[in-house]
Design a protein around this motif. Structure first.
Motif, PDB file in Angstrom:
ATOM      1  N   GLU A 179     -44.434 -65.494  -4.220  1.00  0.00           N
ATOM      2  CA  GLU A 179     -43.676 -66.563  -4.864  1.00  0.00           C
ATOM      3  C   GLU A 179     -44.383 -67.906  -4.713  1.00  0.00           C
ATOM      4  N   ARG A 180     -45.180 -68.046  -3.659  1.00  0.00           N
ATOM      5  CA  ARG A 180     -45.923 -69.292  -3.433  1.00  0.00           C
ATOM      6  C   ARG A 180     -47.382 -69.147  -3.871  1.00  0.00           C
ATOM      7  N   LEU A 181     -47.978 -68.018  -3.533  1.00  0.00           N
ATOM      8  CA  LEU A 181     -49.359 -67.765  -3.922  1.00  0.00           C
ATOM      9  C   LEU A 181     -49.319 -66.951  -5.218  1.00  0.00           C
ATOM     10  N   VAL A 182     -49.252 -67.668  -6.333  1.00  0.00           N
ATOM     11  CA  VAL A 182     -48.954 -67.011  -7.611  1.00  0.00           C
ATOM     12  C   VAL A 182     -50.171 -66.334  -8.223  1.00  0.00           C
ATOM     13  N   TRP A 183     -51.354 -66.646  -7.732  1.00  0.00           N
ATOM     14  CA  TRP A 183     -52.561 -65.948  -8.188  1.00  0.00           C
ATOM     15  C   TRP A 183     -53.564 -65.914  -7.039  1.00  0.00           C
ATOM     16  N   LEU A 184     -54.235 -64.774  -6.896  1.00  0.00           N
ATOM     17  CA  LEU A 184     -55.235 -64.619  -5.837  1.00  0.00           C
ATOM     18  C   LEU A 184     -56.425 -63.868  -6.406  1.00  0.00           C
ATOM     19  N   ASP A 185     -57.612 -64.448  -6.273  1.00  0.00           N
ATOM     20  CA  ASP A 185     -58.833 -63.783  -6.724  1.00  0.00           C
ATOM     21  C   ASP A 185     -59.087 -62.578  -5.819  1.00  0.00           C
ATOM     22  N   ILE A 245     -65.102 -63.878  11.472  1.00  0.00           N
ATOM     23  CA  ILE A 245     -63.802 -63.287  11.793  1.00  0.00           C
ATOM     24  C   ILE A 245     -62.845 -63.274  10.611  1.00  0.00           C
ATOM     25  N   GLY A 246     -63.270 -63.746   9.456  1.00  0.00           N
ATOM     26  CA  GLY A 246     -62.380 -63.768   8.311  1.00  0.00           C
ATOM     27  C   GLY A 246     -63.120 -64.028   7.019  1.00  0.00           C
ATOM     28  N   GLN A 247     -62.393 -63.958   5.904  1.00  0.00           N
ATOM     29  CA  GLN A 247     -62.993 -64.251   4.613  1.00  0.00           C
ATOM     30  C   GLN A 247     -62.044 -65.128   3.807  1.00  0.00           C
ATOM     31  N   VAL A 248     -62.585 -65.768   2.773  1.00  0.00           N
ATOM     32  CA  VAL A 248     -61.842 -66.760   2.007  1.00  0.00           C
ATOM     33  C   VAL A 248     -61.725 -66.310   0.553  1.00  0.00           C
ATOM     34  N   HIS A 249     -60.504 -66.438   0.003  1.00  0.00           N
ATOM     35  CA  HIS A 249     -60.248 -66.148  -1.404  1.00  0.00           C
ATOM     36  C   HIS A 249     -59.718 -67.402  -2.087  1.00  0.00           C
ATOM     37  N   ARG A 250     -60.042 -67.546  -3.344  1.00  0.00           N
ATOM     38  CA  ARG A 250     -59.471 -68.629  -4.134  1.00  0.00           C
ATOM     39  C   ARG A 250     -58.116 -68.188  -4.667  1.00  0.00           C
ATOM     40  N   GLY A 251     -57.153 -69.107  -4.689  1.00  0.00           N
ATOM     41  CA  GLY A 251     -55.826 -68.787  -5.200  1.00  0.00           C
ATOM     42  C   GLY A 251     -55.172 -70.007  -5.815  1.00  0.00           C
ATOM     43  N   ARG A 252     -53.959 -69.805  -6.347  1.00  0.00           N
ATOM     44  CA  ARG A 252     -53.154 -70.919  -6.854  1.00  0.00           C
ATOM     45  C   ARG A 252     -51.805 -70.901  -6.148  1.00  0.00           C
ATOM     46  N   ALA A 287     -40.286 -79.549  -6.924  1.00  0.00           N
ATOM     47  CA  ALA A 287     -39.262 -78.865  -7.698  1.00  0.00           C
ATOM     48  C   ALA A 287     -39.778 -78.406  -9.053  1.00  0.00           C
ATOM     49  N   ASP A 288     -40.804 -79.093  -9.551  1.00  0.00           N
ATOM     50  CA  ASP A 288     -41.341 -78.721 -10.856  1.00  0.00           C
ATOM     51  C   ASP A 288     -42.267 -77.515 -10.789  1.00  0.00           C
ATOM     52  N   GLY A 289     -42.554 -77.041  -9.570  1.00  0.00           N
ATOM     53  CA  GLY A 289     -43.397 -75.861  -9.428  1.00  0.00           C
ATOM     54  C   GLY A 289     -44.829 -76.088  -9.836  1.00  0.00           C
ATOM     55  N   THR A 290     -45.363 -77.274  -9.599  1.00  0.00           N
ATOM     56  CA  THR A 290     -46.745 -77.579  -9.949  1.00  0.00           C
ATOM     57  C   THR A 290     -47.707 -76.708  -9.150  1.00  0.00           C
TER      58      THR A 290
END
Length: 452
Positions: free
Chosen positions: A120-126, A135-142, A150-153
């Motif tokens: 609901e918060r991370l609406v897209w994840l590469d 120890i970790g990896q990074v993905h781009r998301g929206r 409130a506008d859900g920007t």
């Protein structure tokens, strides 16, 4: 055997093979010397073959093995050119890459640490990682923050996900590396590997704690907000083994400048790196202590001109007593530059670098330390691989008067991370071949250095 223990066992076996490989190469080298090949050429061959195995192994692993490899990769500039050149590609590869984890595992981590409603918060994840580390990896998301918007920007974010079992793997690998240090040491003559591994072990818990990392990054982001030269992404959310931060749109890291940059770019970004390194403690009370090129991103200016420097990864920071770098550090550097050998020894004793019962020749102490503070004696100093190599060869030369002095000096615990950062920073600048106003920056930002 489950998958995680099976992988851990495989890592251990490969790390354990390093000293066995070195022993075999020593025997091979002895045979070549008996066959008439010069000792220097044989040593070079042994070092090259050892390094190739070491960095090939580290480059394919995660956990402590990759963390150790990343730290060593910054010190590559200290190696003789004929030894370092054949495997420089292995070293620099450690600074920007690691094998990715499966997408399903990433989603499991997000569910466990951000909650079942993370979509609901991370609406897209590469699905493919944009970067990977020890120890970790990074993905781009929206990201959509419904609590504050409130506008859900939507906004672009970087989602840092820790490898499952990273803590166990990190400590296991570091313990194994400590045991096989003898097989690694020949690659880096003049560098004491065991204390380096011990310091990594001591800091491992902090680097695994993304909440601590989020606190440090938030402090830096606030301190450098609006800075014309340095960019630190703000923290969006954190939960257990997941850290979400603002996205930084950068085409490449300092590793690219090291490989292909113009001299203008090398000097520009080298100066920004030094300014960040010393200005950070002044503004935040913390020292960013992981100066390998992959953590520093390039944000080009208009028309491709050199621009700003972005800084990532605040897992390794030194939280400084008193909220600043030690004033004694700046005073001792200034005393060394003034060639006041008696005051230098007295100051080193006071800080614990020379223990009470140890006798030293003040002239030798000054001779030993002077080259290390040489950059601060120039309005603009050019860091080169040749200069750094000279320093390591000098302290490792058994024919030199100062050779035994190294065993009589002590590194206080409070300076461990500062020392590692200083050494790593100098290594990075030497890889860049950057010319920077080093003394002026120290006068501005290093307590105790400026003349009253």
């Amino acid at each position: 055997m489950t998958e995680l223990p099976r992988k851990a066992a495989a890592r251990t076996a490969r790390l354990a093979a390093l000293p066995l490989g070195y022993a075999g190469r020593q025997a091979w080298g002895l045979g070549r010397r008996l066959g008439g090949k010069p000792a220097e050429a044989v040593l070079s061959d042994v070092q090259q073959r050892t390094a190739e195995q070491l960095f090939r192994t580290l480059g394919e692993l995660k956990g402590g093995a990759m963390k150790f490899g990343q730290v060593l990769s910054v010190l590559e500039a200290a190696l003789p050119e004929e030894v370092s050149a054949p495997y420089r590609e292995h070293l620099t590869a450690l600074q920007d890459s690691a094998p990715p984890m499966p997408t399903a595992t990433v989603r499991e981590q997000l569910t466990q640490h951000l909650g079942a409603d993370w979509r609901e918060r991370l609406v897209w994840l590469d699905g493919a990682p944009t970067a990977a580390a020890s120890i970790g990896q990074v993905h781009r998301g929206r990201w959509v923050d419904h609590a504050t918007g409130a506008d859900g920007t939507e906004r672009d974010v970087a989602v840092k996900v820790q490898y499952p079992g990273a803590g166990e793997a990190l400590m296991s690998d570091l313990r194994q590396i400590a045991r096989v240090a003898r097989g690694v040491a020949p690659v880096f003559p003049g560098i004491d590997i065991k204390p380096l591994v011990a310091e990594l072990q001591a800091r491992a818990a902090d680097e695994l704690d993304y909440t601590l990392e989020a606190e440090a990054q938030s402090a830096y982001a606030e301190a450098f907000a609006g800075d014309p030269d340095i960019v630190v992404p703000g923290v969006v959310a954190v939960g257990g083994e997941v850290l979400v931060t603002e996205w930084m749109d950068s085409p490449y890291s300092l590793a690219h400048i090291i490989r292909e940059g113009t001299q203008e770019e090398r000097d520009h970004y080298g100066e920004l790196f030094v300014r960040f390194l010393f200005e950070g403690p002044h503004r935040t009370g913390m020292l960013h202590a992981d100066p390998h090129p992959g953590n520093f991103r390039i944000l080009p200016g208009p028309d491709g001109e050199p621009g700003r420097l972005g800084v990532l990864d605040f897992g390794a920071v030194a939280r400084l007593p008193g909220g600043t770098l030690p004033a004694a550090m700046g005073r001792l550097m200034r005393i060394a530059l003034e060639s006041d050998e008696e005051s230098l020894v007295a100051g080193l004793r006071e800080e614990g670098f020379i223990k009470e019962h140890i006798d030293v020749d003040p002239a030798l102490v000054l001779s030993y330390l002077a080259p290390f503070v040489e950059p601060a004696d120039h309005e603009r100093f050019t860091f080169t691989r040749e200069w750094m190599r000279e320093q390591f060869e000098r302290v490792n030369d058994p024919r030199a008067e100062t050779f035994t002095l190294n065993t009589r000096l002590n590194l206080p615990t409070s300076y461990l991370l500062i020392h590692r950062t200083w050494l790593g920073g100098i290594g990075l600048l030497s890889q860049l071949g950057a010319t920077a106003p080093f003394r002026g920056i120290l006068e501005e930002s290093l307590p105790g250095f400026a003349v009253d």
